[in-house]
Enzyme design. Structure first.
Site, PDB file in Angstrom:
ATOM      1  N   PHE A   1      -3.898   4.288  -5.689  1.00  0.00           N
ATOM      2  CA  PHE A   1      -3.517   3.267  -6.938  1.00  0.00           C
ATOM      3  C   PHE A   1      -4.417   2.081  -6.712  1.00  0.00           C
ATOM      4  O   PHE A   1      -5.171   1.801  -7.728  1.00  0.00           O
ATOM      5  CB  PHE A   1      -2.126   3.295  -6.719  1.00  0.00           C
ATOM      6  CG  PHE A   1      -1.664   2.156  -7.692  1.00  0.00           C
ATOM      7  CD1 PHE A   1      -1.221   2.430  -8.929  1.00  0.00           C
ATOM      8  CD2 PHE A   1      -1.323   0.731  -7.351  1.00  0.00           C
ATOM      9  CE1 PHE A   1      -0.916   1.463  -9.839  1.00  0.00           C
ATOM     10  CE2 PHE A   1      -0.742  -0.346  -8.243  1.00  0.00           C
ATOM     11  CZ  PHE A   1      -0.554   0.078  -9.507  1.00  0.00           C
TER      12      PHE A   1
ATOM     13  N   GLY B   1       0.638  -1.413   0.074  1.00  0.00           N
ATOM     14  CA  GLY B   1      -0.003  -0.069   0.142  1.00  0.00           C
ATOM     15  C   GLY B   1       0.782   1.321  -0.094  1.00  0.00           C
ATOM     16  O   GLY B   1       1.872   1.176  -0.725  1.00  0.00           O
ATOM     17  N   LEU B   2       0.412   2.328   0.788  1.00  0.00           N
ATOM     18  CA  LEU B   2       0.995   3.548   0.891  1.00  0.00           C
ATOM     19  C   LEU B   2       1.506   4.023  -0.635  1.00  0.00           C
ATOM     20  O   LEU B   2       2.370   4.678  -0.965  1.00  0.00           O
ATOM     21  CB  LEU B   2       2.341   3.477   1.515  1.00  0.00           C
ATOM     22  CG  LEU B   2       2.110   3.154   3.021  1.00  0.00           C
ATOM     23  CD1 LEU B   2       3.534   3.298   3.596  1.00  0.00           C
ATOM     24  CD2 LEU B   2       1.375   4.314   3.451  1.00  0.00           C
ATOM     25  N   CYS B   3       0.261   3.912  -1.357  1.00  0.00           N
ATOM     26  CA  CYS B   3       0.680   4.481  -2.717  1.00  0.00           C
ATOM     27  C   CYS B   3      -0.626   5.405  -3.301  1.00  0.00           C
ATOM     28  O   CYS B   3      -1.251   5.148  -4.467  1.00  0.00           O
ATOM     29  CB  CYS B   3       1.124   3.485  -3.940  1.00  0.00           C
ATOM     30  SG  CYS B   3       0.146   2.118  -3.734  1.00  0.00           S
ATOM     31  N   GLY B   4      -1.216   6.070  -2.600  1.00  0.00           N
ATOM     32  CA  GLY B   4      -2.229   6.991  -2.602  1.00  0.00           C
ATOM     33  C   GLY B   4      -3.658   5.902  -3.153  1.00  0.00           C
ATOM     34  O   GLY B   4      -3.865   4.996  -2.522  1.00  0.00           O
TER      35      GLY B   4
END
Lengths: 288, 137
Positions: free
Chosen positions: A91, A86-89
């Protein structure tokens, strides 16, 4: 009023978060560059393969099932490509949303749908309301760069499922990379292979074929599935790193704003304490 | 005729490996080796594992081993879509042999359809090894 110590602790904690996000941004930027290069480098192969299929598809009277389909449209397989992390907005969520919309649309038309997840996050999100549809999940494909071998393994699995009669139509859902800021959720049908437009067919009919059209197609189409999966994986990886880079850039900036705010509060509080102490001392002295 | 050249492109799934003007290329087609000179008739062919010879001014300047693929020939261009390509003098027979042994080990733990697939993969690798032996001999 919060104590000075509490404020100091919060400032330090936000500072270390900022360090992490800015490091992640840097890593994502480096990976993005590499992924973009890889996607760029892989383009000639798929372009030329499209050209060959266009010229062959027009010629082969009755192509193999991978090209002409099973004659039915009732059973769909949706391949949902997401990241493992995760941690990709937005996406992963944007892909999951598109997948849900697609599933609802197909089910609304009375067709049966199965889901094949590539990447852990997609499975985690779809499991909530479509757990029974998920037939399989592959993880860790994009962990250490995308290799053609893994794409061709996935392609092989899809073809095997198709040959066993598990579905009629297979669609990939992935993010097409446009820039670090924007990724476009794309639905792409791979089985049966869509026939490219025949407009540029100037010399197409003139080719000689060795052995013959059908046999070449039997060889070429499975390769084509693998190639499509490969380029979708590459686009998706580039998008993932792009999205993560943007998200981490925002996070770093937000952390900066927060540190500024907290520092201001900290200084104000400190001054207030000093003033208060002074007043206490002075009024104490006056009382004497 | 001697100064005429044709564009030869060698592409693997990962990248464009080679793109240059050459006098002639000889390609291992599935129905036999064929040479491509400028103004060759348009042709699409499947390829078997073997060696591509690149000629310039009548002499071989490059020998590349490919593990099968496809060739598209037009009047001014010859494009080879190769599954894997290595220069002939960098062929690693030992690595392929090792892979066959490894796959054989894996086969012991499989049964049914998976075992069949594994057998097919081993056979494919053996054909590749055989072609490599011929290429390096």
């Amino acid at each position: 009023m919060p104590s000075l110590k509490d404020l100091k602790i919060r400032i330090n904690s936000v500072k270390s978060t900022q360090k992490i996000t800015s490091a992640m941004k840097m890593v994502a930027a480096a990976r993005l560059r590499r992924a973009q290069e890889q996607a760029e480098a892989a383009r000639p192969y798929s372009e030329r393969m499209d050209r060959m299929i266009a010229s062959l598809a027009g010629r082969a009277a009755r192509g193999p099932a991978l090209l002409s389909g099973t004659g039915s449209q009732d059973r769909h397989l949706v391949v949902v490509m997401t990241a493992d992390r995760g941690l990709c907005g937005g996406f992963n969520s944007s892909i999951a949303r598109a997948a849900r919309a697609r599933i609802a649309e197909l089910e609304g038309e009375g067709r049966s749908v199965n889901v094949f997840c590539i990447g852990r996050k997609g499975r985690d999100q779809l499991r909530r309301d479509h757990a029974s549809l998920i037939v399989d999940t592959i993880e860790g494909v994009t962990q250490r760069g995308v290799e053609f071998a893994s794409a061709s393994e996935i392609g092989g699995r899809l073809i095997r499922m198709f040959e066993e009669g598990a579905f009629d139509v297979c669609t990939l859902i992935y993010n097409r990379f446009q820039s670090a800021m924007t990724q476009i959720v794309t639905l792409q049908q791979v089985i049966p292979a869509p026939v490219p437009d025949q407009e540029g067919d100037a010399g197409g009919g003139l080719y000689e074929y060795e052995p013959d059209e059908e046999e070449i197609l039997v060889d070429l189409l499975p390769r084509n599935v693998a190639t499509q999966v490969y380029s979708a994986l590459l686009e998706n990886t580039a998008s993932e790193h792009g999205a993560r880079m943007t998200a981490m850039d925002n996070a770093t900036r937000n952390a900066g704003d927060m540190i500024d705010d907290l520092t201001l509060t900290y200084n104000r509080t400190r001054q207030a304490y000093i003033t208060k102490e002074l007043i206490e001392i002075i009024s104490g002295a006056e009382a004497l | 005729m001697a100064d005429e050249t044709t564009l030869f492109e060698l592409v693997s799934p990962e990248r464009l490996l080679l793109s240059r003007q050459v006098g002639m290329v000889v390609v291992p087609g599935s129905e036999g080796l064929f040479g491509v000179l400028p103004r060759h008739a348009p042709l699409i062919s499947t390829l078997v594992p073997g060696v591509i010879d690149v000629y310039e001014e009548g002499a071989v300047i490059d020998r590349i081993f490919i593990a099968g693929g496809f060739a598209e020939v037009t009047e001014d261009r010859c494009t080879v879509l190769a599954e894997a390509a290595v220069p002939v003098d960098e062929i690693d027979l030992a690595a392929t042999e090792r892979r066959i042994v490894d796959l054989g080990e894996e086969l012991k733990n499989l049964s049914g359809a998976e075992a069949e697939q594994m057998t097919a993969r081993i056979e494919e690798q053996e054909r590749l090894l055989e072609a490599m032996r011929v290429a390096t001999a």
